[in-house]
Write a protein that holds these residues in place. Structure first.
Motif, short mmCIF file in Angstrom:
data_model
loop_
_atom_site.label_atom_id
_atom_site.label_comp_id
_atom_site.label_asym_id
_atom_site.label_seq_id
_atom_site.Cartn_x
_atom_site.Cartn_y
_atom_site.Cartn_z
N LEU B 157 72.38 88.15 8.11
CA LEU B 157 71.65 88.50 9.33
C LEU B 157 70.47 89.40 9.01
N VAL B 158 70.68 90.34 8.11
CA VAL B 158 69.60 91.25 7.74
C VAL B 158 68.47 90.47 7.06
N ILE B 159 68.86 89.54 6.20
CA ILE B 159 67.84 88.74 5.51
C ILE B 159 67.04 87.93 6.52
N VAL B 160 67.74 87.39 7.52
CA VAL B 160 67.04 86.64 8.56
C VAL B 160 66.03 87.54 9.27
N GLY B 161 66.48 88.75 9.61
CA GLY B 161 65.59 89.69 10.28
C GLY B 161 64.36 89.99 9.44
N PHE B 162 64.59 90.26 8.18
CA PHE B 162 63.48 90.59 7.29
C PHE B 162 62.54 89.40 7.14
N ALA B 163 63.14 88.21 6.99
CA ALA B 163 62.33 87.00 6.85
C ALA B 163 61.46 86.80 8.09
N LEU B 164 62.05 87.12 9.24
CA LEU B 164 61.29 87.01 10.49
C LEU B 164 60.07 87.92 10.46
N ALA B 165 60.29 89.14 9.99
CA ALA B 165 59.18 90.08 9.92
C ALA B 165 58.07 89.55 9.02
N ILE B 166 58.45 89.02 7.87
CA ILE B 166 57.46 88.47 6.93
C ILE B 166 56.72 87.31 7.57
N ARG B 167 57.48 86.46 8.25
CA ARG B 167 56.88 85.29 8.89
C ARG B 167 55.85 85.70 9.94
N ILE B 168 56.25 86.72 10.74
CA ILE B 168 55.33 87.19 11.79
C ILE B 168 54.03 87.67 11.18
N VAL B 169 54.17 88.44 10.11
CA VAL B 169 53.00 89.05 9.50
C VAL B 169 52.04 88.00 8.95
N HIS B 170 52.60 86.92 8.40
CA HIS B 170 51.74 85.91 7.79
C HIS B 170 51.32 84.81 8.74
N SER B 171 51.71 84.95 10.00
CA SER B 171 51.36 83.90 10.96
C SER B 171 50.01 84.20 11.60
N PRO B 172 49.46 83.24 12.33
CA PRO B 172 48.21 83.49 13.06
C PRO B 172 48.35 84.69 13.99
N PHE B 173 49.51 84.79 14.64
CA PHE B 173 49.76 85.93 15.52
C PHE B 173 49.58 87.23 14.74
N GLY B 174 50.16 87.26 13.56
CA GLY B 174 50.08 88.45 12.74
C GLY B 174 48.65 88.79 12.36
N HIS B 175 47.87 87.78 12.07
CA HIS B 175 46.48 88.03 11.70
C HIS B 175 45.67 88.58 12.86
N VAL B 176 45.94 88.05 14.05
CA VAL B 176 45.24 88.59 15.22
C VAL B 176 45.64 90.05 15.43
#
Lengths: 289, 309, 416
Positions: B157-176
């Motif tokens: 579960l923790v890995i999923v959470g962390f992966a989510l954070a990484i995903r958000i950061v590298h997404s278009p949303f994250g760039h905006v």
């Protein structure tokens, strides 16, 4: 009915501390752009100063009212020169964090030295009795606190609005670059203003010593209420800080009449309302960040 | 996007409870995720939330109460915690985002404190000072009673959470989000509804903190007012800054360092406040970059030396 | 990490070295499960309860260990006896975490003391999970022998029932019929309110209202509650706050001149350290219930003299209780020949004993409450004190039966 009236006085007494603390906070922020998280810790040091002056030197309440704030204000000036001014060029968040770290050190250091349970500090004999307000007695000392704090707030307002020193402070607050351009050495005032703001907090601490627990954590929750008060009043505004302080104190105490639980929550509920309706605060001007 | 941190991180995570007292390893893992949630907001959104304990604690209580009342498998309770915290973040964020910079920090702090008082008052639900005690943790088919078993069960579960954070950061949303952090006016001029992005980031960050908090309560069998205390918020911010703002990995390192230091000093009279405060002061004055970027620099230096010579 | 390994190795070496000479005077050898006995004292060392137990309670336990070894021999317990301690800061989560850590990481065999009822209850659960012994001395909640009772938890010195039966009934019978109760809003205070309400009503009185105060109380300001008392005008203000909080309540009770309005003050739980903080005369005339007074007889005085020499103050009943509980635990280990938790539990259940702290003591097997006599005491004015710390005189006794809550009312369901 007398109960409500007495709670009102309690509210004014509490409001006095909010007002004194947010006044100091607003003055410091105005000139230094520093949100002094350690303000509550300095308040606590003021109370301990009064306690130690009595305990170790036999110095009573009245001299302590002058000595403790002076000493702590001077110490704070040293702190400003040593640490705080290094971060002026950066995001104000860093100084916020620095003062947060200082708070932890000061509070925990005092805890290690004195423990948490609190030291006794008696009210001065001249103010020791109670006034008969209806069938109940109300401590004279608390009435003194209200009057004295109001007097201090008025004095500070006068200093800032009507004297030359105050004019410089106000100018530095509103238009620092322009003030510098006019040849006024703004930086010269930074350190003394910080010391002054802290001295106000320490004064609040001395006032609090006879009626509260003189304990290392006495300022830690108070500072967060103070933040709510300055958001309500408007950060840049001196008048806003004082008015909001007394207002929050009174409203919280009245809320306690209905339900003791509301007393703590009211300040934050008010803050939420202000944020919705008037984000800059009751007396604040447009956000200058 | 080098693979080294991922491989190394997973390896460390797998071995940690064998190297350390399992409860300590669990704490490092969960505080790490908490600090990551703070970094998400601070490093990439430019928003310092000084009241993130509100979400860590709200998730903690929600997860604990769910587990105790319904006896569901702990991952369900953890997700309930995460979603509740994210939901709480919406009104909090909506009001807080109306201010910027330092005001934002103060408002978040004030709201977290309000939640603290509310939790103390609503004794029927939260147990007040007593807290929610005896929180069970179950996973059908597996025994997660022992701390070390729970660690491995919670790790995915923790890995999923962390992966989510990484995903958000590298997404278009994250760039905006980063663009808004750097220059909100310009982002607005480009047509972005900046407050929507900030609010969403706040909610996601709150949800992650809630997930970590729920797992924490489940792991300790206890949800208490301490989860909501302002010093808890401060500690999370410290971990983020110590590790390096805007690195995500740094938060994990920061959490490990702070907790290990605290653990080593347990034998010394409890001076955690002085130590934490001193670390804060030193970091803010002299070491604002944080550990992770420094570490990365050292590795780069070592590599270039070996290549150059 | 290296430090932990070094510590571990050192401990093993020490334990191995101390393995010899473990025959008790009774001839039966005492075999310890890991070569040493570890007694952990978890309490408040920097907060409102730091004075009444705190670091001096740890000293009391150390004294017990030293005296035990002096009496029975250095190796009478089959190995070294280690006393470790932690500050739970009055937080139940910290207490639970520390208890688990002590049991797991430090191989603690027994946890002692634990004031603050919420912390006490948290540790009871940990003791059950870990299947290790826990003797609570300084918390008052009856839940320890009630809803939260378990095989490994014992409740030693006092509880809210005892206090309410003593003070609540006596004050009501003496004419204080209408009560306004204020209490700290956590497990202890809530329990006190319940017990006192029951006792007062049972003795023919009535409780007008009860109000909780925040705990921990950072402001130390009880003015709104005391103002309310002035408004309600009960005959008795029952204050259930303890330690530093009580000191503030009494200070402000005097400030608001409630005595002049004929509102008597009844105190739920009073320690000598509270009296020291405000001075004897501030409490003069107050009736209270206590399991023990240092001046009550020669045996107690002997202990108190030793304690005074070691710590500079006279012992509170919490300090004495820790000494006594540690002693009785070590006796149980010696009797059973092992520190295995289940065996020690068997030794303790049903055990009848008396020492300087416990008179007519029986460890009730059904709920692990230690029945014993209690005292009703009254604070003397300073003029009547014969020496420093001579605060109170005994005005009555509560027999073990009267002082112990009937089993049927407890709701303890312990699987056998």
């Amino acid at each position: 009915m007398e109960y409500v009236a007495l709670q009102l006085f309690n509210g004014l007494a509490n409001g006095s501390f909010y007002a004194l603390l947010s006044l100091g906070l607003a003055v410091i922020f105005g000139v230094l752009r520093v949100v002094n998280f350690a303000h509550g810790a300095f308040y606590m040091l003021g109370a301990f100063g009064a306690y130690l002056l009595l305990q170790d030197f036999g110095v009573g309440f009245w001299p302590a009212l002058a000595i403790a704030p002076l000493a702590i204000g001077l110490a704070a000036m040293g702190l400003e020169r040593l640490l705080i001014r290094r971060l002026y060029g950066l995001d104000p968040l860093y100084n916020f964090l620095l003062t947060f770290g200082l708070t932890l050190i000061i509070q925990d250091g005092m805890r290690l030295r004195f423990g948490l349970q609190g030291q006794p500090y008696p009210a001065p004999a001249e103010l020791g009795g109670s006034l008969s307000l209806g069938p109940v007695g109300y401590p004279v000392y608390r009435l003194f606190v209200i009057v004295f704090s109001l007097a201090v707030c008025v004095l500070v307002w006068y200093l800032i609005e009507r004297t030359r020193v105050g004019m410089v402070v106000r100018a530095s607050t509103e238009r620092p670059e322009l003030t510098r351009a006019l040849g006024i050495n703004v930086d010269r005032w930074v350190t003394p203003v910080f010391g002054f703001g802290v001295a106000l907090a320490a004064l609040g601490g001395v006032l609090a010593a006879p009626m509260r627990n003189v304990s290392p954590l006495m300022g830690s929750e108070l500072i967060i209420f103070t933040f709510a008060v300055v958001v309500i009043g408007g950060m840049g505004s001196i008048v806003g800080a004082v008015v909001a302080g007394f207002l929050v104190g009174i409203l919280a105490s009245l809320a306690a009449v209905f339900d003791p639980a509301l007393e703590n929550v009211l300040a934050f509920a008010l803050m939420a309302v202000v944020l919705l309706v008037r984000p800059a605060g009751l007396f604040g001007s447009v956000d200058r960040t | 996007m080098t693979l080294l941190p991922y491989a190394g991180g997973t390896l460390v995570a797998l071995v940690l409870p064998r190297l350390l007292y399992p409860v300590l390893a669990l704490d490092i893992l969960l505080w790490g995720l908490f600090a990551v949630s703070v970094d998400l907001l601070l490093g990439f959104g430019g928003l310092l939330s000084f009241g993130h304990a509100a979400f860590w604690g709200f998730g903690g209580y929600a997860g604990a109460i769910t587990a105790k009342a319904l006896g569901v498998p702990f991952p369900v309770a953890a997700v309930v915690g995460a979603v509740s915290a994210a939901a709480l973040a919406v009104p909090f964020g909506f009001l807080a985002i109306r201010r910027r910079g330092i005001y934002f920090a103060m408002v978040t702090l004030a709201f977290a404190q309000m939640l603290f008082y509310l939790a103390n008052e609503w004794r029927a639900l939260t147990g007040g000072e007593n807290g929610v005690q005896g929180v069970p943790r179950v996973l059908p088919g597996l025994s997660v009673g022992r701390s070390i078993d729970f660690y491995y069960a919670a790790l995915p579960l923790v890995i999923v959470g962390f992966a989510l954070a990484i995903r958000i950061v590298h997404s278009p949303f994250g760039h905006v989000l980063v663009a808004i952090r750097d220059n909100e006016a310009r982002a607005q001029a480009l047509g972005y509804h900046t407050w929507r992005y900030k609010l969403l980031a706040f909610a996601l960050s709150g949800g992650l903190a809630g997930l970590a908090g729920a797992l924490f309560a489940l792991g300790h069998g206890f949800a208490s007012l301490d989860l909501l205390h302002w010093t808890t918020s401060g500690t999370a911010v410290l971990m983020t800054i110590l590790g390096g703002i805007g690195t995500l990995w740094g938060s994990l390192v920061g959490a490990a360092v702070v907790l290990l230091v605290r653990d080593t000093l347990t034998n010394v009279p409890e001076a955690s406040g002085v130590v934490t405060g001193a670390i804060f002061v030193v970091i803010v004055l002299a070491f604002r970059r944080g550990l992770w970027p420094t570490l990365a620099d050292l590795i780069r230096l070592a590599r270039s030396r070996s290549l150059g010579s | 990490m290296q430090r932990t390994i070094a510590l571990l190795v050192a401990t093993l070496v020490l334990a191995a070295g101390c393995g010899g000479g473990n025959v008790g005077p009774g001839g039966g050898a005492v075999k310890l499960s890991d070569g040493k006995l570890v007694i952990a004292v978890i309490n408040d060392q920097s907060g409102v309860y730091a004075d009444l137990s705190g670091k001096n309670a740890v000293e009391a336990v150390k004294m017990a260990v030293e005296d035990f070894k002096a009496k029975y021999g250095e190796n009478s317990l089959g190995g070294t006896v280690e006393v470790i301690t932690a500050d739970h800061q009055n937080k139940p989560d910290v207490a639970s975490a520390k208890a688990q850590e002590f049991y797991e990481r430090n191989a603690a065999d027994l946890i002692l003391d634990v004031p603050t009822s919420s912390a006490a209850l948290g540790i009871a659960k940990v003791a059950l999970d870990q299947k290790k012994l826990y003797i609570n001395v300084t918390a008052a909640t009856t839940d320890l022998t009630g809803a939260s009772c378990n095989k490994y938890t014992f409740h030693y010195a006092y509880d809210t029932y005892m206090l309410a039966q003593g003070t609540g009934i006596t004050v009501t019978q003496q004419g204080g019929k209408s009560w306004y109760i204020i209490y700290p809003n956590y497990a202890f205070g809530q329990d006190m309110e319940k017990s006192f309400r029951q006792a007062v009503i049972g003795a023919g009185g009535n409780v007008i209202q009860s109000d909780g105060s925040p705990f921990p109380n950072t402001t130390g300001d009880f003015s709104s509650l005391l103002l309310k008392a002035g408004q309600l005008k009960p005959q008795v203000l029952g204050a259930m706050q303890a330690g530093g909080d009580l000191v503030n309540v009494v200070k402000q009770y005097n400030e608001f001149k409630l005595k002049d309005q004929n509102i008597k003050l009844a105190i739920g739980l009073l320690f000598d350290t509270d009296i020291t903080a405000l001075g004897q005369d501030a409490f003069a005339g107050t009736l209270y219930t206590t399991p023990w007074l240092w001046s009550m007889d020669d045996q107690s005085r002997q202990f108190a003299d030793k304690f005074l020499k070691r710590t500079g103050i006279r012992p509170t009943f919490a300090h004495a209780g820790n000494y006594s509980a540690a002693w009785q635990y070590m006796e149980a280990v010696r009797r059973g020949g092992t520190d295995d938790a289940d065996a020690v539990v068997k030794q303790l259940e049903g055990y009848k004993f008396s020492d300087f702290f416990i008179r007519n003591g029986v460890v009730r097997a059904d709920d692990h409450w230690v029945m014993h006599d209690a005292l009703i005491a009254q604070v003397k004015p300073k003029s009547e004190a014969k020496e420093q710390f001579d605060y109170s005189k005994v005005v009555g006794t509560l027999s073990a039966e009267k002082a112990s809550r009937p089993l049927a009312d407890g709701g303890c369901k312990m699987p056998k």
